[in-house]
Design a protein around this motif. Structure first.
Motif, PDB file in Angstrom:
ATOM      1  N   ASP A   1      -1.184  10.152  -6.449  1.00  0.00           N
ATOM      2  CA  ASP A   1      -0.873  11.052  -5.339  1.00  0.00           C
ATOM      3  C   ASP A   1      -2.110  11.856  -4.951  1.00  0.00           C
ATOM      4  O   ASP A   1      -2.390  12.059  -3.757  1.00  0.00           O
ATOM      5  CB  ASP A   1       0.276  11.976  -5.745  1.00  0.00           C
ATOM      6  CG  ASP A   1       0.752  12.848  -4.596  1.00  0.00           C
ATOM      7  OD1 ASP A   1       0.982  12.301  -3.497  1.00  0.00           O
ATOM      8  OD2 ASP A   1       0.894  14.073  -4.782  1.00  0.00           O
TER       9      ASP A   1
ATOM     10  N   SER B   1       1.351  11.691   6.936  1.00  0.00           N
ATOM     11  CA  SER B   1       0.002  11.557   6.374  1.00  0.00           C
ATOM     12  C   SER B   1      -0.725  12.895   6.344  1.00  0.00           C
ATOM     13  O   SER B   1      -1.373  13.247   5.344  1.00  0.00           O
ATOM     14  CB  SER B   1      -0.810  10.536   7.182  1.00  0.00           C
ATOM     15  OG  SER B   1      -0.200   9.266   7.145  1.00  0.00           O
TER      16      SER B   1
ATOM     17  N   TRP C   1      -5.136  10.833  -5.396  1.00  0.00           N
ATOM     18  CA  TRP C   1      -6.041   9.852  -4.786  1.00  0.00           C
ATOM     19  C   TRP C   1      -5.766   9.693  -3.301  1.00  0.00           C
ATOM     20  O   TRP C   1      -6.693   9.477  -2.507  1.00  0.00           O
ATOM     21  CB  TRP C   1      -5.906   8.516  -5.500  1.00  0.00           C
ATOM     22  CG  TRP C   1      -6.237   7.323  -4.647  1.00  0.00           C
ATOM     23  CD1 TRP C   1      -5.370   6.388  -4.178  1.00  0.00           C
ATOM     24  CD2 TRP C   1      -7.533   6.943  -4.152  1.00  0.00           C
ATOM     25  NE1 TRP C   1      -6.020   5.451  -3.415  1.00  0.00           N
ATOM     26  CE2 TRP C   1      -7.354   5.766  -3.383  1.00  0.00           C
ATOM     27  CE3 TRP C   1      -8.804   7.475  -4.271  1.00  0.00           C
ATOM     28  CZ2 TRP C   1      -8.407   5.125  -2.740  1.00  0.00           C
ATOM     29  CZ3 TRP C   1      -9.859   6.840  -3.627  1.00  0.00           C
ATOM     30  CH2 TRP C   1      -9.659   5.676  -2.883  1.00  0.00           C
ATOM     31  N   MET C   2      -4.499   9.819  -2.886  1.00  0.00           N
ATOM     32  CA  MET C   2      -4.160   9.626  -1.480  1.00  0.00           C
ATOM     33  C   MET C   2      -4.852  10.646  -0.578  1.00  0.00           C
ATOM     34  O   MET C   2      -5.112  10.364   0.595  1.00  0.00           O
ATOM     35  CB  MET C   2      -2.643   9.687  -1.280  1.00  0.00           C
ATOM     36  CG  MET C   2      -1.883   8.502  -1.860  1.00  0.00           C
ATOM     37  SD  MET C   2      -2.490   6.893  -1.272  1.00  0.00           S
ATOM     38  CE  MET C   2      -2.126   6.991   0.476  1.00  0.00           C
TER      39      MET C   2
ATOM     40  N   GLU D   1      -1.450   1.493  -2.981  1.00  0.00           N
ATOM     41  CA  GLU D   1      -1.503   1.634  -1.524  1.00  0.00           C
ATOM     42  C   GLU D   1      -0.519   0.676  -0.859  1.00  0.00           C
ATOM     43  O   GLU D   1       0.152   1.036   0.121  1.00  0.00           O
ATOM     44  CB  GLU D   1      -2.932   1.372  -1.037  1.00  0.00           C
ATOM     45  CG  GLU D   1      -3.162   1.714   0.429  1.00  0.00           C
ATOM     46  CD  GLU D   1      -2.711   0.623   1.377  1.00  0.00           C
ATOM     47  OE1 GLU D   1      -2.335   0.932   2.520  1.00  0.00           O
ATOM     48  OE2 GLU D   1      -2.739  -0.559   0.963  1.00  0.00           O
TER      49      GLU D   1
ATOM     50  N   HIS E   1       2.904   2.080  -1.468  1.00  0.00           N
ATOM     51  CA  HIS E   1       3.102   3.282  -0.655  1.00  0.00           C
ATOM     52  C   HIS E   1       3.403   2.919   0.796  1.00  0.00           C
ATOM     53  O   HIS E   1       4.301   3.493   1.422  1.00  0.00           O
ATOM     54  CB  HIS E   1       1.856   4.155  -0.744  1.00  0.00           C
ATOM     55  CG  HIS E   1       2.019   5.511  -0.162  1.00  0.00           C
ATOM     56  ND1 HIS E   1       1.289   5.952   0.913  1.00  0.00           N
ATOM     57  CD2 HIS E   1       2.832   6.546  -0.495  1.00  0.00           C
ATOM     58  CE1 HIS E   1       1.639   7.191   1.222  1.00  0.00           C
ATOM     59  NE2 HIS E   1       2.563   7.572   0.385  1.00  0.00           N
ATOM     60  N   SER E   2       2.659   1.946   1.347  1.00  0.00           N
ATOM     61  CA  SER E   2       2.918   1.496   2.716  1.00  0.00           C
ATOM     62  C   SER E   2       4.291   0.851   2.830  1.00  0.00           C
ATOM     63  O   SER E   2       5.025   1.085   3.801  1.00  0.00           O
ATOM     64  CB  SER E   2       1.834   0.500   3.152  1.00  0.00           C
ATOM     65  OG  SER E   2       0.572   1.109   3.201  1.00  0.00           O
TER      66      SER E   2
ATOM     67  N   GLN F   1       0.797  15.188   3.710  1.00  0.00           N
ATOM     68  CA  GLN F   1       0.455  14.749   2.367  1.00  0.00           C
ATOM     69  C   GLN F   1      -0.990  15.095   2.020  1.00  0.00           C
ATOM     70  O   GLN F   1      -1.305  15.483   0.894  1.00  0.00           O
ATOM     71  CB  GLN F   1       0.674  13.244   2.223  1.00  0.00           C
ATOM     72  CG  GLN F   1       0.475  12.758   0.782  1.00  0.00           C
ATOM     73  CD  GLN F   1       0.704  11.282   0.617  1.00  0.00           C
ATOM     74  OE1 GLN F   1       0.475  10.516   1.540  1.00  0.00           O
ATOM     75  NE2 GLN F   1       1.154  10.878  -0.549  1.00  0.00           N
TER      76      GLN F   1
ATOM     77  N   TYR G   1      -8.047   9.041  -0.020  1.00  0.00           N
ATOM     78  CA  TYR G   1      -7.786   7.798   0.721  1.00  0.00           C
ATOM     79  C   TYR G   1      -7.682   8.083   2.212  1.00  0.00           C
ATOM     80  O   TYR G   1      -8.290   7.380   3.035  1.00  0.00           O
ATOM     81  CB  TYR G   1      -6.507   7.163   0.199  1.00  0.00           C
ATOM     82  CG  TYR G   1      -6.055   5.943   0.967  1.00  0.00           C
ATOM     83  CD1 TYR G   1      -6.543   4.677   0.647  1.00  0.00           C
ATOM     84  CD2 TYR G   1      -5.124   6.051   1.995  1.00  0.00           C
ATOM     85  CE1 TYR G   1      -6.128   3.557   1.336  1.00  0.00           C
ATOM     86  CE2 TYR G   1      -4.705   4.932   2.689  1.00  0.00           C
ATOM     87  CZ  TYR G   1      -5.206   3.690   2.359  1.00  0.00           C
ATOM     88  OH  TYR G   1      -4.800   2.576   3.056  1.00  0.00           O
ATOM     89  N   TYR G   2      -6.934   9.104   2.570  1.00  0.00           N
ATOM     90  CA  TYR G   2      -6.787   9.446   3.988  1.00  0.00           C
ATOM     91  C   TYR G   2      -8.111   9.888   4.590  1.00  0.00           C
ATOM     92  O   TYR G   2      -8.427   9.563   5.745  1.00  0.00           O
ATOM     93  CB  TYR G   2      -5.732  10.532   4.166  1.00  0.00           C
ATOM     94  CG  TYR G   2      -4.314  10.051   4.001  1.00  0.00           C
ATOM     95  CD1 TYR G   2      -3.842   8.954   4.723  1.00  0.00           C
ATOM     96  CD2 TYR G   2      -3.436  10.683   3.122  1.00  0.00           C
ATOM     97  CE1 TYR G   2      -2.549   8.512   4.576  1.00  0.00           C
ATOM     98  CE2 TYR G   2      -2.131  10.239   2.968  1.00  0.00           C
ATOM     99  CZ  TYR G   2      -1.691   9.147   3.692  1.00  0.00           C
ATOM    100  OH  TYR G   2      -0.411   8.706   3.541  1.00  0.00           O
TER     101      TYR G   2
END
Length: 377
Positions: A354, A297, A356-357, A188, A191-192, A300, A360-361
């Motif tokens: 990927d 976001s 997981w994101m 994370e 990624h940020s 994705q 996450y969002y």
């Protein structure tokens, strides 16, 4: 009208929507993130070492002071430098530890705060005191829980300054430890960083991280410091940079020796609380930045549900081909970016990360609607 015809139209619309989402994602990878993947620091005609004031704000950070401050105090830097530690109303033994360090390291300048700033939550007041007390024009910011990745941290970060540059964005990484949570935290963070570093390279800087950030005092005072965001507990790093950074006054330094390292959260709950605090400030970004970050976001997050739906309802091999194109480009770009940021051990898991994101969002989107917390540590 034929029901089957309507059904076919909807299936085609679904597939077209999936293709649009993939196209938007590819735009971000090829226009923005590729810049970080291919980044080479500009060659400077002459090497100059500027005097630097390192500033750290600490509240009840005795353990971190013992563990991390020596790594900052023993930096190899030939030119004048100072290390300011603003001890913000600590109730532990921080003051006595700083006094002991001061006996050995004369360039350490502890500042003791014994009263809270009214109506200014967070750490903007102690940080402002530190910047006002700094002797030198270039200030280099970090946190008490951070340690430089090398003894050349100060040199590498100040090396980013050249004519016209007032802000240098660095990378604040986390220590590599065993376990799934560590990988997710580090991914994370990577990624940020890929986003804010790439956007800066594209001439659209929108944030920095206080764990590793440098700018000039002149920039701080010309913009009246944190006065416009004093009512917000966070934002001393990202909101300030969002306000003052421009296409021409900002650069990045990603040399591995210029990173800082922090201890990651050890539990899911602690990490969740940390991320909620961070995301509550993004609602105050400039509208253009919120749009670009939000579009990335959302698209994705839609990749996998739309891809699965298109594969089941329309044509599985066409959906797989479109998804495969993104996967190949994403894999190449992330591979290069992860090597740039010393996170290459994460690449074998990039597909799982990927996926997981998406979750996450879903997990952290509510943070955008919450009010910021009143404390900062």
């Amino acid at each position: 009208m034929d029901v089957s015809y309507i059904s076919d139209v909807w299936k085609l619309t679904l597939f077209v929507g999936f293709c649009v989402v993939i196209a938007i994602q590819l735009y971000y990878y090829l226009f923005y993130f590729r810049r970080l993947a291919q980044f080479k620091p500009p060659v400077k005609q002459s090497s100059q070492e500027y005097p630097v004031s390192v500033i750290i704000c600490a509240r009840d950070e005795a353990d971190n002071i013992v563990k991390n401050l020596p790594g900052i105090l023993v930096q190899e830097y030939k030119t004048t430098s100072e290390v300011i530690v603003v001890n913000d109303n600590s109730s532990d033994e921080s003051k006595y530890l700083l006094d002991e360090f001061k006996k050995t390291f004369k360039h350490l300048n502890p500042i003791e705060l014994t009263q809270e700033a009214k109506m200014i939550p967070g750490k903007k007041f102690p940080l402002s005191i530190g910047i006002k007390s700094a002797r030198y024009e270039i200030v280099l910011l970090s946190d008490a829980d951070c340690v430089p990745a090398s003894e050349h941290w100060i040199y590498k970060m100040q090396h980013g300054f050249r004519e016209g540059i007032q802000i240098v964005l660095g990378y604040g990484a986390y220590h590599k430890l065993p376990g799934l949570l560590n990988k997710l935290i580090r991914f994370e963070t990577f990624h940020s960083a890929t986003q804010y570093l790439s956007f800066a390279l594209a001439g659209q800087p929108y944030m920095g991280v206080g764990r590793n950030l440098s700018y000039k005092k002149e920039l701080f005072f010309n913009n009246k410091g944190f006065s416009s965001i004093n009512h917000i507990p966070g934002g001393d790093d990202d909101l300030f940079i969002n306000k003052v950074a421009t296409a021409t006054n900002t650069t990045i330094v990603i040399d591995k020796d210029a990173h800082t390292l922090s201890d990651p959260q050890k539990t899911w709950n602690n990490w969740q609380r940390q991320k909620f605090r961070h995301y509550t400030t993004s609602k105050y970004y400039k509208s253009s930045h919120k749009f670009l970050l939000g579009l990335y976001s959302v698209t994705q997050m839609l990749v996998y549900p739309l891809g699965i739906a298109a594969a089941i309802l329309f044509n599985w091999w066409l959906a797989l081909a479109v998804f495969g194109l993104r996967l190949i480009i994403q894999g190449i770009v992330w591979y290069k970016c992860m090597h740039k940021l010393n996170e290459a051990d994460l690449w074998p898991y990039f597909i799982l990360l990927d996926i997981w994101m998406f979750f996450y969002y879903l997990l952290y989107a509510p943070a955008l609607l919450k009010k910021p917390a009143k404390n900062w540590n």
